[in-house]
Design an enzyme around this catalytic site. Sequence first.
Site, PDB file in Angstrom:
ATOM      1  N   ARG A 123     111.771   9.104 -37.143  1.00 45.45           N
ATOM      2  CA  ARG A 123     110.611   9.373 -36.289  1.00 45.45           C
ATOM      3  C   ARG A 123     109.543   8.314 -36.557  1.00 45.45           C
ATOM      4  O   ARG A 123     109.495   7.703 -37.600  1.00 45.45           O
ATOM      5  CB  ARG A 123     110.058  10.769 -36.574  1.00 45.45           C
ATOM      6  CG  ARG A 123     111.044  11.864 -36.191  1.00 45.45           C
ATOM      7  CD  ARG A 123     110.463  13.244 -36.430  1.00 45.45           C
ATOM      8  NE  ARG A 123     109.281  13.486 -35.626  1.00 45.45           N
ATOM      9  CZ  ARG A 123     108.067  13.684 -36.118  1.00 45.45           C
ATOM     10  NH1 ARG A 123     107.863  13.686 -37.409  1.00 45.45           N
ATOM     11  NH2 ARG A 123     107.056  13.897 -35.316  1.00 45.45           N
ATOM     12  N   LYS A 189     113.068  15.855 -48.846  1.00 41.86           N
ATOM     13  CA  LYS A 189     113.731  15.771 -47.546  1.00 41.86           C
ATOM     14  C   LYS A 189     115.254  15.789 -47.682  1.00 41.86           C
ATOM     15  O   LYS A 189     115.841  15.004 -48.413  1.00 41.86           O
ATOM     16  CB  LYS A 189     113.285  14.493 -46.842  1.00 41.86           C
ATOM     17  CG  LYS A 189     113.769  14.438 -45.422  1.00 41.86           C
ATOM     18  CD  LYS A 189     112.698  13.926 -44.517  1.00 41.86           C
ATOM     19  CE  LYS A 189     113.249  13.517 -43.189  1.00 41.86           C
ATOM     20  NZ  LYS A 189     112.222  13.166 -42.237  1.00 41.86           N
ATOM     21  N   ARG A 324      98.845  19.631 -48.572  1.00 42.71           N
ATOM     22  CA  ARG A 324      98.049  19.335 -49.763  1.00 42.71           C
ATOM     23  C   ARG A 324      98.142  20.539 -50.671  1.00 42.71           C
ATOM     24  O   ARG A 324      98.277  21.674 -50.212  1.00 42.71           O
ATOM     25  CB  ARG A 324      96.584  19.117 -49.346  1.00 42.71           C
ATOM     26  CG  ARG A 324      96.446  17.864 -48.528  1.00 42.71           C
ATOM     27  CD  ARG A 324      95.052  17.395 -48.489  1.00 42.71           C
ATOM     28  NE  ARG A 324      94.116  18.477 -48.128  1.00 42.71           N
ATOM     29  CZ  ARG A 324      92.818  18.384 -48.320  1.00 42.71           C
ATOM     30  NH1 ARG A 324      92.311  17.315 -48.857  1.00 42.71           N
ATOM     31  NH2 ARG A 324      92.018  19.368 -47.958  1.00 42.71           N
TER      32      ARG A 324
END
Length: 329
Positions: A123, A189, A324
């Site tokens: 992406r 990931k 965060r």
Amino acid sequence: MKKLHHHILELLADGKFHSGEELGIATGITRSAVWKIVKQLMLLHLPIHSLKGKGYQLENGLELLHESTIRRNLLPPALKKISQIDIFDTIDSTNQYLLDKAKTSGKSGAVCLAEYQHSGRGRRGRPWYSPFASNIYFSLLWFFVRDPVELSGLSLAITIAVTRVLKHYGIKEKLAVKWPNDVLWEKQKLAGILLEMLAEPHTGTKVVIGIGLNMTMSNHKEIPIDQPWTDVKNIIGQQPRNLFVAALINELVNTLDLFETHGLLPFLSEWESLDITRNQEIALHAGEHITRGIGLGITEKGELLLTDSNNNVQRFLSGEVSLRLVTPS
Ligand code: BTN
């Protein structure tokens, strides 16, 4: 990759020693021609050892992708919908291959797989690192009778399809999704999804669904990926890629059928249960603009909901989310 190279690789795939003579006889070439080919295969970062008196060995062996094995494991709905399966040793990008096909003769249900992509893309124009025979680089072409705007939730449904396959393999704990289409395990990931669309005026939309799934990335030494990542091997041990691909195709056909009739609705509760941004402090990056707030989940259209610092609920159809750590108040 040339036929001879592929043939020698198939012979070495069992991880055992094969003499140059044996490989030469099997492929009809001289021993020195075998050596030349082996040297070229080594350039793909394949751990091939050569030992005097014993021959060549591909450490740990490898499982190459085979159309026949994949097809044998497809269920009737997939067998009906999958029009062709093209497998390449090397390619620029499986998505690009099907996008080019879509413009000419490509049919809905065409699948493209590759052992290696030299211009695999992710992406936002990022490269997708695609080492040889290590992971799954998969694309599927699908025709919809809808306009692109009506397909806004599709990439999220595909993300859920990938998590269903992973769950089927026993990867449940610590599995998460991050809007819009990251599949994570322990915040690292594991898979990424890239949808590319071709709008056809008045007839619908052709979509290339690209999936990159890390299977045995950790077999490689230097990995140029700028974010935390993991692979299936690290979580549940090495799995046969052909069977994984078949399971993925079966699930995708299921998902696409469901999405065509009901949209994202049947996938919302699964998304909610896996959503890593829900009730978390997040930052949404859209171009230069950053919006901070608390993630509220997604809408039926696949939009991300976020409560900003003024307590307004904002919706986003595209962008990139970063998480965060929430600091205790
Ligand atoms: C992401 O950035 O997370 C999406 C990655 C998508 C990678 C896959 S690999 C198969 C297909 N071909 C490509 O060039 N990209 C997709």
